[in-house]
Design a protein around this motif. Structure first.
Motif, PDB file in Angstrom:
ATOM      1  N   THR A   1       0.842  -1.187   0.000  1.00 11.83           N
ATOM      2  CA  THR A   1       0.000   0.000   0.000  1.00 11.83           C
ATOM      3  C   THR A   1       0.882   1.244   0.000  1.00 11.83           C
ATOM      4  OG1 THR A   1      -1.864   1.073   1.115  1.00 11.83           O
ATOM      5  CG2 THR A   1      -0.160   0.151   2.528  1.00 11.83           C
ATOM      6  N   GLY A   2       0.481   2.238  -0.753  1.00 10.39           N
ATOM      7  CA  GLY A   2       1.277   3.454  -0.866  1.00 10.39           C
ATOM      8  C   GLY A   2       2.202   3.466  -2.060  1.00 10.39           C
TER       9      GLY A   2
ATOM     10  N   ILE B   1      -4.752  -4.470  -6.678  1.00  6.81           N
ATOM     11  CA  ILE B   1      -5.547  -5.128  -5.644  1.00  6.81           C
ATOM     12  C   ILE B   1      -5.125  -4.595  -4.270  1.00  6.81           C
ATOM     13  CG2 ILE B   1      -6.341  -7.344  -4.762  1.00  6.81           C
ATOM     14  CD1 ILE B   1      -6.745  -6.986  -7.792  1.00  6.81           C
ATOM     15  N   GLU B   2      -6.038  -3.910  -3.598  1.00  5.88           N
ATOM     16  CA  GLU B   2      -5.756  -3.351  -2.270  1.00  5.88           C
ATOM     17  C   GLU B   2      -6.258  -4.320  -1.187  1.00  5.88           C
ATOM     18  OE1 GLU B   2      -4.076  -0.595  -2.000  1.00  5.88           O
ATOM     19  OE2 GLU B   2      -4.396   0.518  -3.874  1.00  5.88           O
TER      20      GLU B   2
ATOM     21  N   TYR C   1      -1.592  -8.884 -12.039  1.00  2.00           N
ATOM     22  CA  TYR C   1      -2.239  -8.224 -10.907  1.00  2.00           C
ATOM     23  C   TYR C   1      -1.186  -7.779  -9.905  1.00  2.00           C
ATOM     24  CZ  TYR C   1      -6.416 -10.268 -12.912  1.00  2.00           C
ATOM     25  OH  TYR C   1      -7.424 -10.611 -13.782  1.00  2.00           O
ATOM     26  N   MET C   2      -1.350  -6.555  -9.418  1.00  2.00           N
ATOM     27  CA  MET C   2      -0.435  -5.984  -8.447  1.00  2.00           C
ATOM     28  C   MET C   2      -1.116  -5.964  -7.078  1.00  2.00           C
ATOM     29  SD  MET C   2       1.979  -5.267 -10.657  1.00  2.00           S
ATOM     30  CE  MET C   2       1.421  -6.609 -11.736  1.00  2.00           C
ATOM     31  N   PHE C   3      -0.640  -6.786  -6.166  1.00  3.75           N
ATOM     32  CA  PHE C   3      -1.228  -6.874  -4.832  1.00  3.75           C
ATOM     33  C   PHE C   3      -0.553  -5.873  -3.904  1.00  3.75           C
ATOM     34  CE2 PHE C   3      -3.664 -10.280  -6.175  1.00  3.75           C
ATOM     35  CZ  PHE C   3      -4.420 -10.830  -5.155  1.00  3.75           C
ATOM     36  N   ARG C   4      -1.356  -4.989  -3.308  1.00  2.00           N
ATOM     37  CA  ARG C   4      -0.839  -3.955  -2.416  1.00  2.00           C
ATOM     38  C   ARG C   4      -1.403  -4.107  -1.002  1.00  2.00           C
ATOM     39  NH1 ARG C   4      -1.429   1.744  -5.731  1.00  2.00           N
ATOM     40  NH2 ARG C   4      -0.027   1.260  -7.508  1.00  2.00           N
ATOM     41  N   PRO C   5      -0.963  -5.118  -0.282  1.00  2.29           N
ATOM     42  CA  PRO C   5      -1.461  -5.257   1.093  1.00  2.29           C
ATOM     43  C   PRO C   5      -0.939  -4.147   1.992  1.00  2.29           C
ATOM     44  CG  PRO C   5       0.328  -6.797   0.703  1.00  2.29           C
ATOM     45  CD  PRO C   5       0.011  -6.158  -0.627  1.00  2.29           C
ATOM     46  N   GLY C   6      -1.740  -3.799   2.996  1.00  2.12           N
ATOM     47  CA  GLY C   6      -1.288  -2.860   4.023  1.00  2.12           C
ATOM     48  C   GLY C   6      -0.728  -3.670   5.180  1.00  2.12           C
TER      49      GLY C   6
END
Length: 219
Positions: free
Chosen positions: A114-115, A211-212, A146-151
């Motif tokens: 994330t960010g 993907i957030e 797909y770009m996974f952006r976990p926080g």
């Protein structure tokens, strides 16, 4: 589905590997990394390779895959932009270009965070580098990417961080996991949900490439 997994010893990689081994839709999992996980399972095969920038010697092992889950990554703390770019951008694109040549019908999933700065012009070094990596991966002719952006990721089922300080924090915070999930549903997810979402999206697709955490939680 036959899956290729990079970074299976990291926290996200451990999570993805666990869910792949449990999912009956996954026929086989091949992990590639500098170190083996040490796990044994009928559908798991591990390939240890020291130089991930050069996969030419093992290209014969890299065909016939439906999806790649690329979970390799390092912290930018204390790194120059040049060194961080070499690990984060150069290595990732080198692997991806090899795979798309050998598996044009592959779905490629990349774990960022994330960010991440898609404009590539922000003040944060790591976010710019991650943004450039995402942008250039999305230009490659995979079936889908797909770009996974976990926080915040809460580790479950024995998944552990390789960073001792992070793991100590997770251990202290474990009693509060249910509250964190409830209070921050758009920015906090679990290792299980990350793994499940990656598999579901690789199989069924999704309406957008970024993907957030909130998207992962929907799965």
């Amino acid at each position: 589905m036959n899956v290729l997994l990079f970074g299976a010893t990291g926290m996200v990689g451990q999570s993805v590997l666990r869910e792949c081994l449990l999912d009956t839709r996954i026929k086989s999992v091949v992990t590639i990394g500098r170190n083996a996980t040490g796990q044994q399972h009928p559908k798991l095969r591990e390939l240890v390779h020291a130089n991930l920038l050069d996969l030419s010697a093992m290209e014969g092992e890299l065909s016939g895959f439906d999806a790649c889950f690329f979970c390799l990554g390092v912290s930018s703390a204390g790194m120059s932009e040049e060194k961080y770019t070499a690990i984060t951008y150069d290595l990732t694109l080198s692997v991806a270009k090899t795979l798309v040549r050998l598996n044009p019908a592959m779905t490629f999933t990349y774990v960022t965070g994330t960010g991440t700065d898609s404009s590539e012009r922000g003040r944060s070094m790591w976010a710019r580098v991650k943004g450039k990596t995402e942008n250039d991966l999305l230009k490659l002719p995979f079936k889908a990417a797909y770009m996974f952006r976990p926080g915040g990721i809460l580790p479950l089922h024995g998944v552990r961080s390789k960073t001792k300080l992070y793991q100590a924090v997770y251990t202290i915070m474990k009693p509060f996991y249910p509250m964190l999930e409830k209070w921050f549903p758009n920015s906090v997810t679990t290792s299980e949900k990350v793994g499940r979402a990656m598999i579901e999206i690789a199989i069924n697709g999704y309406s957008k490439p970024i993907i957030e955490s909130m998207d992962m939680n929907r799965f």
